[in-house]
Scaffold this motif. Structure first.
Motif, PDB file in Angstrom:
ATOM      1  N   GLU A  81      -7.482  53.166 -52.155  1.00 17.46           N
ATOM      2  CA  GLU A  81      -7.888  54.546 -52.416  1.00 17.46           C
ATOM      3  C   GLU A  81      -7.942  55.338 -51.115  1.00 17.46           C
ATOM      4  OE1 GLU A  81     -11.506  54.604 -54.588  1.00 17.46           O
ATOM      5  OE2 GLU A  81     -10.684  53.562 -56.339  1.00 17.46           O
ATOM      6  N   LEU A  82      -7.689  56.629 -51.233  1.00 12.60           N
ATOM      7  CA  LEU A  82      -7.717  57.538 -50.078  1.00 12.60           C
ATOM      8  C   LEU A  82      -8.703  58.677 -50.374  1.00 12.60           C
ATOM      9  CD1 LEU A  82      -3.858  57.710 -49.450  1.00 12.60           C
ATOM     10  CD2 LEU A  82      -5.516  56.287 -48.233  1.00 12.60           C
ATOM     11  N   PRO A  83      -9.999  58.384 -50.349  1.00 15.67           N
ATOM     12  CA  PRO A  83     -10.993  59.389 -50.742  1.00 15.67           C
ATOM     13  C   PRO A  83     -11.077  60.577 -49.796  1.00 15.67           C
ATOM     14  CG  PRO A  83     -12.064  57.440 -49.831  1.00 15.67           C
ATOM     15  CD  PRO A  83     -10.619  57.091 -49.998  1.00 15.67           C
ATOM     16  N   SER A  84     -10.596  60.437 -48.558  1.00 17.03           N
ATOM     17  CA  SER A  84     -10.670  61.541 -47.598  1.00 17.03           C
ATOM     18  C   SER A  84      -9.486  62.504 -47.722  1.00 17.03           C
ATOM     19  CB  SER A  84     -10.729  61.000 -46.163  1.00 17.03           C
ATOM     20  OG  SER A  84     -11.877  60.198 -45.971  1.00 17.03           O
ATOM     21  N   LEU A  85      -8.460  62.101 -48.456  1.00 16.58           N
ATOM     22  CA  LEU A  85      -7.253  62.924 -48.548  1.00 16.58           C
ATOM     23  C   LEU A  85      -7.542  64.178 -49.365  1.00 16.58           C
ATOM     24  CD1 LEU A  85      -4.285  62.709 -47.589  1.00 16.58           C
ATOM     25  CD2 LEU A  85      -3.728  61.933 -49.897  1.00 16.58           C
ATOM     26  N   ALA A  99      -4.626  61.303 -59.086  1.00 18.35           N
ATOM     27  CA  ALA A  99      -5.967  61.264 -59.659  1.00 18.35           C
ATOM     28  C   ALA A  99      -6.626  59.912 -59.435  1.00 18.35           C
ATOM     29  CB  ALA A  99      -5.912  61.583 -61.151  1.00 18.35           C
ATOM     30  N   ALA A 100      -5.818  58.840 -59.435  1.00 16.59           N
ATOM     31  CA  ALA A 100      -6.370  57.497 -59.263  1.00 16.59           C
ATOM     32  C   ALA A 100      -6.589  57.152 -57.797  1.00 16.59           C
ATOM     33  CB  ALA A 100      -5.433  56.471 -59.907  1.00 16.59           C
ATOM     34  N   VAL A 101      -5.695  57.604 -56.917  1.00 15.92           N
ATOM     35  CA  VAL A 101      -5.736  57.190 -55.509  1.00 15.92           C
ATOM     36  C   VAL A 101      -6.534  58.160 -54.648  1.00 15.92           C
ATOM     37  CG1 VAL A 101      -4.302  56.780 -53.471  1.00 15.92           C
ATOM     38  CG2 VAL A 101      -3.544  55.971 -55.708  1.00 15.92           C
ATOM     39  N   ALA A 102      -6.342  59.459 -54.881  1.00 13.60           N
ATOM     40  CA  ALA A 102      -6.974  60.479 -54.035  1.00 13.60           C
ATOM     41  C   ALA A 102      -7.464  61.626 -54.916  1.00 13.60           C
ATOM     42  CB  ALA A 102      -5.980  60.982 -52.995  1.00 13.60           C
ATOM     43  N   PRO A 103      -8.578  61.439 -55.607  1.00 16.30           N
ATOM     44  CA  PRO A 103      -9.031  62.441 -56.582  1.00 16.30           C
ATOM     45  C   PRO A 103      -9.381  63.795 -55.979  1.00 16.30           C
ATOM     46  CG  PRO A 103     -10.695  60.732 -56.248  1.00 16.30           C
ATOM     47  CD  PRO A 103      -9.460  60.254 -55.580  1.00 16.30           C
ATOM     48  N   LYS A 104      -9.616  63.860 -54.655  1.00 17.30           N
ATOM     49  CA  LYS A 104      -9.952  65.146 -54.029  1.00 17.30           C
ATOM     50  C   LYS A 104      -8.716  65.877 -53.519  1.00 17.30           C
ATOM     51  CE  LYS A 104     -14.558  63.690 -52.463  1.00 17.30           C
ATOM     52  NZ  LYS A 104     -15.437  63.496 -51.279  1.00 17.30           N
ATOM     53  N   ALA A 105      -7.555  65.242 -53.591  1.00 15.76           N
ATOM     54  CA  ALA A 105      -6.336  65.829 -53.021  1.00 15.76           C
ATOM     55  C   ALA A 105      -5.763  66.902 -53.940  1.00 15.76           C
ATOM     56  CB  ALA A 105      -5.299  64.748 -52.768  1.00 15.76           C
TER      57      ALA A 105
END
Length: 283
Positions: A65-69, A88-94
């Motif tokens: 996961e890349l939560p900071s992206l 949506a699965a890897v970087a939900p904030k992107a």
């Protein structure tokens, strides 16, 4: 390095951030690079949609996961809706931020997460004109640009529309290429229409057309499919029945039109870019 790397470096310089310009990445290298991006809390990533799909598909498969992206910068191809699920699965904030242009015009407009993926706002110095056949052409009035006050036609069709984001002034909605036609035995095969038909099939994530030529004549047409397709021959028969060029050009040898499920599409090893169609010449 190629044009997009210089663009990203210029953007990073103006933003006051650090950037790494990556070329092609092998399948074995994705986990290490993705782990590095996660450890460094990388906030932005950029590339063509076909390359970005590889990154996020590998991340999802590896459970990384890349939560900071926060930002996904894309250009060079149309946005691929299938990216949304992996994002949506890897970087939900992107959120996606798109740029539109060509080698001759450079970037002429951009969109935001609040804009449809096919709608771009031209820059203030950019004139946009819709010509014959809906083809877009562009003229830059910025004297610092390469070849200003020259009019370029990109081969993309479009229309001027209001954007749902609410930004004032007309935006340009890009309807797709109008020169993406390959000659098959003297007939024009509309690649985008064929791919759109194939990619509507349940389980198909992406498709590509491969034309094999011998002595300048199309020997066969293969539709390469990524994903799950329970009955490729059923789709093959449907394409022959529905596509005038295929049914007419291969009326005497329909077995030379094939649908094949593959592990990977044909791509440029240097850039990772995957075109809608490829031509292979046999001796």
């Amino acid at each position: 390095m190629w044009g997009a790397h210089f663009l990203a470096a210029g953007l990073a310089d103006l933003s006051g951030c650090r950037v790494i310009a990556l070329g092609s990445v092998t399948a074995e290298e994705y986990p290490q690079w993705l782990g590095f991006l996660a450890d460094r809390k990388v906030t932005a990533i950029g590339g063509t949609p076909s390359v970005l799909r590889l990154w996020f598909a590998h991340a999802r498969a590896a459970g990384i996961e890349l939560p900071s992206l926060r930002k996904v910068l894309w250009l060079g191809e149309a946005w691929q809706p299938q990216l949304e699920e992996d994002l949506a699965a890897v970087a939900p904030k992107a959120r996606r931020h798109g740029m539109f242009g060509s080698t001759e015009t450079w970037v002429v407009g951009a969109n935001s997460p609040d804009c449809p993926a096919d709608t771009f706002h031209p820059f203030p110095h950019q004139l946009v004109h819709v010509g014959d056949g809906g083809l877009l052409d562009f003229t830059s009035l910025d004297p610092a640009m390469l070849n200003p006050v020259l009019r370029y036609r990109t081969g993309d069709a479009g229309e001027l529309v209001p954007c749902p984001c609410g930004r004032p002034g007309p935006a340009m909605r890009v309807l797709g290429r109008r020169d993406n036609v390959v000659q098959v035995r003297g007939l024009g095969l509309h690649v985008d229409e064929l791919l759109a038909r194939v990619e509507r099939e349940p389980g198909v994530t992406r498709a590509q057309v491969l034309v094999t030529e011998r002595g300048g004549r199309a020997e066969s047409v293969d539709v390469l499919v990524l994903g799950a397709l329970p009955d490729p021959d059923s789709l093959r028969r449907a394409l022959l029945a529905e596509t005038f060029t295929l049914s007419t050009a291969f009326v005497h040898d329909p077995e030379h039109v094939r649908v094949r499920v593959v592990d990977a599409l044909i791509s440029n090893d240097r850039t990772g870019k995957t075109a809608g169609f490829a031509v292979r010449e046999e001796l």
